[in-house]
Design a protein around this motif. Structure first.
Motif, PDB file in Angstrom:
ATOM      1  N   GLY A 150       0.756  -1.384  -0.051  1.00  0.00           N
ATOM      2  CA  GLY A 150       0.089   0.097  -0.042  1.00  0.00           C
ATOM      3  C   GLY A 150       0.795   1.366   0.104  1.00  0.00           C
ATOM      4  N   LEU A 151       0.085   2.355   0.306  1.00  0.00           N
ATOM      5  CA  LEU A 151       1.099   3.607   0.242  1.00  0.00           C
ATOM      6  C   LEU A 151       0.654   4.384   1.639  1.00  0.00           C
ATOM      7  N   SER A 152       1.778   5.059   2.125  1.00  0.00           N
ATOM      8  CA  SER A 152       1.542   5.719   3.256  1.00  0.00           C
ATOM      9  C   SER A 152       2.068   7.209   3.017  1.00  0.00           C
ATOM     10  N   GLY A 153       1.822   8.105   3.950  1.00  0.00           N
ATOM     11  CA  GLY A 153       2.174   9.585   3.723  1.00  0.00           C
ATOM     12  C   GLY A 153       1.001  10.312   3.514  1.00  0.00           C
ATOM     13  N   SER A 154       1.300  11.640   3.700  1.00  0.00           N
ATOM     14  CA  SER A 154       0.123  12.730   3.778  1.00  0.00           C
ATOM     15  C   SER A 154      -0.659  12.864   2.287  1.00  0.00           C
ATOM     16  N   ASP A 155       0.042  12.556   1.337  1.00  0.00           N
ATOM     17  CA  ASP A 155      -0.499  12.581   0.149  1.00  0.00           C
ATOM     18  C   ASP A 155      -0.851  11.095  -0.659  1.00  0.00           C
ATOM     19  N   ALA A 156      -0.801  10.214   0.257  1.00  0.00           N
ATOM     20  CA  ALA A 156      -1.082   8.657  -0.444  1.00  0.00           C
ATOM     21  C   ALA A 156      -2.336   8.467  -0.877  1.00  0.00           C
ATOM     22  N   GLY A 157      -3.230   9.415  -0.608  1.00  0.00           N
ATOM     23  CA  GLY A 157      -4.580   9.092  -1.088  1.00  0.00           C
ATOM     24  C   GLY A 157      -4.772   9.484  -2.286  1.00  0.00           C
ATOM     25  N   ASN A 158      -3.993  10.194  -2.956  1.00  0.00           N
ATOM     26  CA  ASN A 158      -4.153  10.622  -4.219  1.00  0.00           C
ATOM     27  C   ASN A 158      -3.417   9.793  -5.356  1.00  0.00           C
ATOM     28  N   TYR A 159      -2.753   8.502  -4.697  1.00  0.00           N
ATOM     29  CA  TYR A 159      -1.992   7.622  -5.629  1.00  0.00           C
ATOM     30  C   TYR A 159      -2.390   6.294  -5.236  1.00  0.00           C
ATOM     31  N   SER A 160      -2.071   5.400  -6.376  1.00  0.00           N
ATOM     32  CA  SER A 160      -2.269   4.028  -6.259  1.00  0.00           C
ATOM     33  C   SER A 160      -0.913   3.422  -6.710  1.00  0.00           C
ATOM     34  N   ILE A 161      -0.955   2.125  -6.349  1.00  0.00           N
ATOM     35  CA  ILE A 161       0.272   1.244  -6.867  1.00  0.00           C
ATOM     36  C   ILE A 161      -0.325  -0.113  -7.486  1.00  0.00           C
ATOM     37  N   ALA A 162       0.278  -0.616  -8.235  1.00  0.00           N
ATOM     38  CA  ALA A 162      -0.037  -2.028  -8.618  1.00  0.00           C
ATOM     39  C   ALA A 162       1.121  -2.762  -8.187  1.00  0.00           C
ATOM     40  N   GLN A 163       0.593  -4.163  -7.823  1.00  0.00           N
ATOM     41  CA  GLN A 163       1.446  -5.205  -7.255  1.00  0.00           C
ATOM     42  C   GLN A 163       2.226  -5.849  -7.940  1.00  0.00           C
ATOM     43  N   PRO A 164       3.605  -5.931  -7.614  1.00  0.00           N
ATOM     44  CA  PRO A 164       4.637  -6.768  -8.596  1.00  0.00           C
ATOM     45  C   PRO A 164       4.231  -8.005  -9.126  1.00  0.00           C
ATOM     46  N   THR A 165       4.454  -8.498 -10.184  1.00  0.00           N
ATOM     47  CA  THR A 165       4.330  -9.547 -10.955  1.00  0.00           C
ATOM     48  C   THR A 165       5.268 -10.247 -11.457  1.00  0.00           C
ATOM     49  N   SER A 166       5.286 -11.508 -11.669  1.00  0.00           N
ATOM     50  CA  SER A 166       6.559 -12.244 -12.165  1.00  0.00           C
ATOM     51  C   SER A 166       7.740 -12.144 -11.587  1.00  0.00           C
ATOM     52  N   ILE A 167       7.949 -12.276 -10.012  1.00  0.00           N
ATOM     53  CA  ILE A 167       9.064 -11.976  -9.326  1.00  0.00           C
ATOM     54  C   ILE A 167       9.743 -13.329  -9.175  1.00  0.00           C
ATOM     55  N   SER A 168      11.048 -13.369  -9.189  1.00  0.00           N
ATOM     56  CA  SER A 168      11.727 -14.724  -9.133  1.00  0.00           C
ATOM     57  C   SER A 168      13.170 -14.439  -8.527  1.00  0.00           C
ATOM     58  N   ALA A 169      13.866 -15.418  -7.791  1.00  0.00           N
ATOM     59  CA  ALA A 169      15.091 -15.036  -7.224  1.00  0.00           C
ATOM     60  C   ALA A 169      15.594 -16.468  -7.365  1.00  0.00           C
ATOM     61  N   LYS A 170      17.097 -16.409  -7.053  1.00  0.00           N
ATOM     62  CA  LYS A 170      17.951 -17.678  -7.011  1.00  0.00           C
ATOM     63  C   LYS A 170      17.957 -18.189  -5.652  1.00  0.00           C
ATOM     64  N   MET A 171      17.903 -19.360  -5.199  1.00  0.00           N
ATOM     65  CA  MET A 171      18.239 -20.164  -3.905  1.00  0.00           C
ATOM     66  C   MET A 171      19.413 -20.744  -4.410  1.00  0.00           C
ATOM     67  N   THR A 172      20.513 -20.292  -3.660  1.00  0.00           N
ATOM     68  CA  THR A 172      21.751 -20.617  -4.057  1.00  0.00           C
ATOM     69  C   THR A 172      22.163 -21.866  -3.117  1.00  0.00           C
ATOM     70  N   GLN A 173      23.185 -22.719  -3.534  1.00  0.00           N
ATOM     71  CA  GLN A 173      23.640 -23.626  -2.539  1.00  0.00           C
ATOM     72  C   GLN A 173      24.493 -23.040  -1.285  1.00  0.00           C
TER      73      GLN A 173
END
Length: 373
Positions: A217-240
């Motif tokens: 979500g968003l926080s801050g005094s002007d947060a109500g004027n904005y929106s954000i999309a959630q991240p998609t297709s996130i990946s990472a390595k689990m290394t040995q």
């Protein structure tokens, strides 16, 4: 005696409202048709003159407008509004007169995002000067939230036996002016589908998908004027996870003409294993630094690995082992002699048995060996 206006009419030169140089409505001359006369029993004793220089105003007709639609806009930090007037209609227009809107500055009641927000208008008029526009009221419109963007990159992690993942978030992009807003990650977590390291077709460690729980979500005094999309297709390595091993024992061997070594791994132990994971050594080619017999000889190992793919093996520390001398055999036969008054004897030696390959070894005849009866 009375005035008789039979047949008398007055007319403006045209039907339109007249304005003076300052733009104010002004008088227009009236022209007379017919003449006023006198009526009554004594009318014959009198005469009248006709009016001259007669004028009057044609004032603007007040009309009302409907159908002004306020355009929805994305939050831009201002209260400015725009309107769609393509479908307006008027009440009070005379006949087939053509009337349209002109000008107008539209303003939301404030700059913040919201729906059904009151909108005022100033400077709105009509393009036909014979009309004036009644005050416009009841206009509303929407200010939609501005979509902000940010980068999200999955963090690689070393295998730890859990599915827990994490992200590194970039700064918000798209904030207006000095507005204050930041990402609120309260209640957000990321996880791998399982706790194991993943490999591609070539055997290299590869990315694994991360799944999201909760929402940013968003926080801050002007947060109500904005929106954000959630991240998609996130990946990472689990290394040995790298492990250290100790307790490898190089087995003593008899000289056999090569540098090959063998190891006893029954007493090994690992440093760095997670929880109760089971880990063992696999493979491994052990080699003495050379083939010659000796003690405390350096041994190297290649191809040594682990039977648990979630781990990698650190370089193995110094290994040493012994190559013992190979025991050779040969035959001996005592030589007969004629009596010579001494006890001196001699023997005939057979060839050495057990020499490896092309090694060159012979019995040393100067080694101080003697035989006696």
């Amino acid at each position: 005696v009375s005035i008789d206006n039979t047949g008398v009419s007055w007319a403006f030169a045209d039907k339109n409202v007249a304005f003076d140089a300052s733009g104010a409505v002004t008088d227009k001359a009236l022209s007379q048709s017919g003449a006023y006369t006198l009526a009554g029993s004594d009318a014959g004793n009198y005469d009248i003159t006709q009016p001259t220089s007669i004028s009057a105003k044609i004032t603007q007709k007040a009309i009302s407008v409907s159908g002004i639609a306020i355009d929805a806009k994305e939050y831009d930090g201002t209260a400015a509004a725009t309107a769609d007037i393509s479908s307006v209609s008027f009440t009070g227009v005379v006949g087939a007169d053509t009337v349209g809107l002109q000008g107008g500055t539209y303003t939301f009641n404030d700059k913040t995002a919201g729906t059904g927000k009151a909108v005022s208008v100033t400077g709105l008029g009509v393009n036909n000067t014979n009309y004036s526009l009644n005050a416009v009221s009841g206009l509303t419109g929407d200010i939609t939230k501005k979509a902000l963007t940010f980068t999200a990159v999955g963090d690689d992690k070393v295998y730890d036996g859990t599915t827990t993942g994490s992200l590194t978030l970039g700064a918000l992009q798209g904030l207006i002016g000095s507005d204050t807003a930041s990402i609120d990650d309260t209640g957000v977590s990321w996880a791998y589908g399982d706790a194991d390291v993943a490999f591609d077709g070539s055997g290299a460690v590869t990315d694994k998908a991360l799944s999201q729980t909760g929402a940013y979500g968003l926080s801050g005094s002007d947060a109500g004027n904005y929106s954000i999309a959630q991240p998609t297709s996130i990946s990472a390595k689990m290394t040995q996870r790298p492990l250290g091993v100790s307790g490898i024992t190089i087995e003593t061997k008899e000289y056999d003409g090569n540098a090959t070594a063998t190891a006893d791994i029954s007493g090994i132990s690992f440093t760095g294993v997670v929880g109760a994971d089971s880990v063992g050594l696999t493979g491994g080619t052990y080699t003495f630094n050379d083939k010659t017999a000796g003690t405390g000889k350096v041994v190297s190992v290649t191809g040594l690995g682990l039977d648990n793919a979630n781990y990698s093996l650190n370089a193995v520390g110094a290994l040493t082992g012994d190559i013992t001398q190979k025991v050779l055999t040969f035959t001996t036969a005592g030589d007969n002699k004629e009596y010579d008054g001494t006890d001196t004897a001699s023997v005939t030696l057979g060839g050495l048995q057990g020499i490896i390959g092309a090694d060159t070894v012979s019995i040393d005849p100067t080694s101080g060996v003697s035989w006696t009866y």
